[in-house]
Structures are given as C-alpha cells and as structure tokens.
Design a protein around this motif. Structure first.
Motif, mmCIF file in Angstrom:
data_model
loop_
_atom_site.group_PDB
_atom_site.id
_atom_site.type_symbol
_atom_site.label_atom_id
_atom_site.label_comp_id
_atom_site.label_asym_id
_atom_site.label_seq_id
_atom_site.Cartn_x
_atom_site.Cartn_y
_atom_site.Cartn_z
ATOM 1 N N ALA A 1 0.783 -1.434 -0.128
ATOM 2 C CA ALA A 1 -0.072 -0.096 -0.061
ATOM 3 C C ALA A 1 0.960 1.335 -0.013
ATOM 4 O O ALA A 1 0.515 2.239 -0.688
ATOM 5 C CB ALA A 1 -0.782 -0.097 1.359
ATOM 6 N N ALA A 2 1.938 1.253 0.647
ATOM 7 C CA ALA A 2 2.780 2.406 0.790
ATOM 8 C C ALA A 2 3.269 2.858 -0.470
ATOM 9 O O ALA A 2 3.624 3.844 -0.693
ATOM 10 C CB ALA A 2 3.928 2.060 1.791
ATOM 11 N N VAL A 3 3.773 1.780 -1.257
ATOM 12 C CA VAL A 3 4.363 2.114 -2.736
ATOM 13 C C VAL A 3 3.347 2.314 -3.822
ATOM 14 O O VAL A 3 3.560 2.622 -5.101
ATOM 15 C CB VAL A 3 5.297 0.998 -3.168
ATOM 16 C CG1 VAL A 3 6.361 1.183 -2.278
ATOM 17 C CG2 VAL A 3 4.608 -0.377 -3.210
ATOM 18 N N ALA A 4 1.904 2.086 -3.365
ATOM 19 C CA ALA A 4 0.953 2.014 -4.513
ATOM 20 C C ALA A 4 0.758 3.457 -5.351
ATOM 21 O O ALA A 4 0.747 3.372 -6.477
ATOM 22 C CB ALA A 4 -0.443 1.834 -4.032
ATOM 23 N N PRO A 5 0.860 4.698 -4.542
ATOM 24 C CA PRO A 5 0.653 5.714 -5.203
ATOM 25 C C PRO A 5 1.861 6.080 -6.427
ATOM 26 O O PRO A 5 1.765 6.548 -7.505
ATOM 27 C CB PRO A 5 0.547 6.876 -4.181
ATOM 28 C CG PRO A 5 0.201 6.207 -2.841
ATOM 29 C CD PRO A 5 0.904 4.790 -3.110
ATOM 30 N N PHE A 6 2.963 5.798 -5.917
ATOM 31 C CA PHE A 6 4.242 5.798 -6.944
ATOM 32 C C PHE A 6 4.005 5.017 -8.029
ATOM 33 O O PHE A 6 4.379 5.147 -9.155
ATOM 34 C CB PHE A 6 5.499 5.751 -6.123
ATOM 35 C CG PHE A 6 6.670 5.786 -6.976
ATOM 36 C CD1 PHE A 6 7.072 6.891 -7.422
ATOM 37 C CD2 PHE A 6 7.604 4.865 -7.281
ATOM 38 C CE1 PHE A 6 8.109 7.045 -8.179
ATOM 39 C CE2 PHE A 6 8.599 4.774 -8.122
ATOM 40 C CZ PHE A 6 8.758 5.993 -8.555
ATOM 41 N N ALA A 7 3.696 3.781 -7.562
ATOM 42 C CA ALA A 7 3.422 2.501 -8.575
ATOM 43 C C ALA A 7 2.469 2.872 -9.724
ATOM 44 O O ALA A 7 2.677 2.766 -11.000
ATOM 45 C CB ALA A 7 3.181 1.191 -7.961
ATOM 46 N N GLU A 8 1.345 3.517 -9.123
ATOM 47 C CA GLU A 8 0.297 4.088 -10.081
ATOM 48 C C GLU A 8 0.599 4.969 -11.044
ATOM 49 O O GLU A 8 0.346 5.078 -12.173
ATOM 50 C CB GLU A 8 -0.979 4.510 -9.332
ATOM 51 C CG GLU A 8 -1.754 3.593 -8.668
ATOM 52 C CD GLU A 8 -2.531 4.061 -7.547
ATOM 53 O OE1 GLU A 8 -2.589 5.058 -7.386
ATOM 54 O OE2 GLU A 8 -3.195 3.158 -6.813
ATOM 55 N N ALA A 9 1.532 5.879 -10.503
ATOM 56 C CA ALA A 9 2.124 7.216 -11.562
ATOM 57 C C ALA A 9 3.200 6.387 -12.330
ATOM 58 O O ALA A 9 3.277 6.861 -13.706
ATOM 59 C CB ALA A 9 2.940 8.200 -10.748
ATOM 60 N N VAL A 10 4.033 5.385 -12.094
ATOM 61 C CA VAL A 10 4.980 4.745 -12.982
ATOM 62 C C VAL A 10 4.073 4.002 -14.182
ATOM 63 O O VAL A 10 4.609 4.021 -15.191
ATOM 64 C CB VAL A 10 5.512 3.737 -12.069
ATOM 65 C CG1 VAL A 10 6.331 2.601 -12.871
ATOM 66 C CG2 VAL A 10 6.534 4.372 -11.307
ATOM 67 N N VAL A 11 2.993 3.285 -13.622
ATOM 68 C CA VAL A 11 2.134 2.605 -14.844
ATOM 69 C C VAL A 11 1.648 3.645 -15.604
ATOM 70 O O VAL A 11 1.608 3.435 -16.987
ATOM 71 C CB VAL A 11 0.922 2.110 -13.990
ATOM 72 C CG1 VAL A 11 -0.238 1.687 -15.126
ATOM 73 C CG2 VAL A 11 1.223 0.780 -13.264
#
Length: 237
Positions: free
Chosen positions: A123-133
């Motif tokens: 969950a902690a890395v989800a916002p960054f991962a969503e931007a990467v996607v």
C-alpha cells in the motif's frame, strides 16, 4: 568529407552508467527491447533509480528530502517544456504524465518508514507505482503495465537500497538473527505477480529482479547466462 560520431552528453551518461552499474544484466537483457525504445527505457530506469535512491538511501533522510523536493519542481517543469536535469534530454520531450509522477513523490518519501507487514508495504508504494504505470503507458508500446508488477519491482528496489531497514515489522519478529532481509526477499518472491501484462522493459526488469531474489541476494547481479535466460522467460511471459 569526414564523418563524426554524435557528441555524447557526459552528464547524461553518468546517470545512465550509474543504473547500468547496479544492473549490468541489462547489457544482455536489452536485446529483447526494440532498438527504438532502448534509450527511453534506460533513461526511465535511471530516473526511477534517482527517485528511489533519494527516498530510501542513507541513514539520514534529510539529503534525500531535499533531492526529492528538487525533483518535484523538475518534473513539474517538464510539463511546461523546461528541464534542468540531464535525464530530461531523453525524457522531457516525451508526452508522459510527468506532473503525476511529481505528485507521487511525497508518498514515495513516506515509504521510508518501516511497514507493518507485506500488505502495508504494498500500500505504501501504490501511489508511486500508479504514477509509474501511467508514465509507462505513454512511453512504451504494448500492453499497459499492471500495478502489481510495478509494486513488486519497487519493493525489490527498496530492499536493494535499504537492506534490513525495508523489512516489515511482522517479519522482524519471525526471522532469525541476521535473516530478516532474506525472509522479506522470500516473501516478495512468494507474492511476485506474473509479468506478462506489462510493457516489454517492465517485464525484463521484473524478471531480473525476481531471479535475483531466487538466488537470495537482491543486490547481486546475475551471471550473463542466467540473465539471458531470465530475460528470455520474462518476455515470453
């Protein structure tokens, strides 16, 4: 008439070489990336490394905080056609959502705090991962990269950069002395998603990271033959 090789940007090369130094397997794996995408893939990987190193590297968070604040301004500038960082020479002109990546930097920085458990880490890395996607959907042809495979590779990067400091609290209590990082690597490997639903570069990065975890050390480069086989399996899905 004499012919001259194109001038190289030494500042840009220094950042690309930093990433290649950490991932020498790419010299083998990049053959599976279309030639037209290799420069972009290398610069994009280098940018992600700059951001995650700033977020999680070192025992003192303050230098990284200053770097990330600078990067937020830089990426917002890219949306207006302004660039200062050498990586912008390869990336800024591309129509990717750089502003969204900038907005994901504060959550990335907050991920420096030790997670409670594996779900908390994801969950902690989800916002960054969503931007990467979102960025990869703009940069590369092919299927849109799924969130889960980016989360996995980002958490591998956290373990590579921070070592035991990246291990969730729940595993610290279970692992034997000196083994928490290995236990967290094994847990990441157990949860690793299939990488077929992703851009070609992401499938390769996922395959190489996964194979490193299988060998027990997230930071140890693979031998060339092992890297080639991991890359081949990654592109085949």
């Amino acid at each position: 008439m004499s012919m001259h090789a194109p001038a190289r940007d030494d500042a840009l090369d220094s950042f690309l070489d930093k990433w290649r130094g950490r991932w020498p397997e790419w010299n083998v794996a990049q053959v599976f990336v279309p030639a037209s995408q290799r420069e972009t893939a290398l610069a994009w990987a280098s940018l992600q490394q700059e951001l995650t190193d700033a977020a999680w590297g070192g025992s003192d968070a303050r230098p990284g905080e200053a770097k990330l604040a600078w990067w937020m301004e830089e990426l917002q500038g890219w949306t207006r056609g302004i660039r200062r960082h050498p990586l912008g020479a390869s990336l800024q002109r591309l129509p990717a959502p750089w502003g969204r990546l900038a907005a994901a930097i504060p959550p990335l920085q907050a991920g420096r705090e030790r997670p409670r458990d594996a779900d908390d880490a994801l969950a902690a890395v989800a916002p960054f991962a969503e931007a990467v996607v979102a960025v990869e959907a703009a940069l590369f042809d092919g299927p849109e990269t799924g969130l889960a495979v980016v989360q996995a590779t980002v958490l591998h990067g956290h373990l590579l950069i921070a070592g035991e400091a990246a291990v969730p609290l729940s595993l610290l209590a279970k692992a034997g002395e000196g083994a928490p990082a290995r236990a967290w690597g094994a847990e990441l490997l157990r949860r690793w998603p299939a990488g077929s639903g992703a851009s070609r570069p992401r499938r390769l990065w996922s395959a190489l990271a996964r194979q490193r975890l299988r060998r027990g050390d997230p930071a140890l480069p693979l031998p060339p033959l092992a890297a080639l086989m991991a890359a081949w399996r990654g592109v085949r899905g």
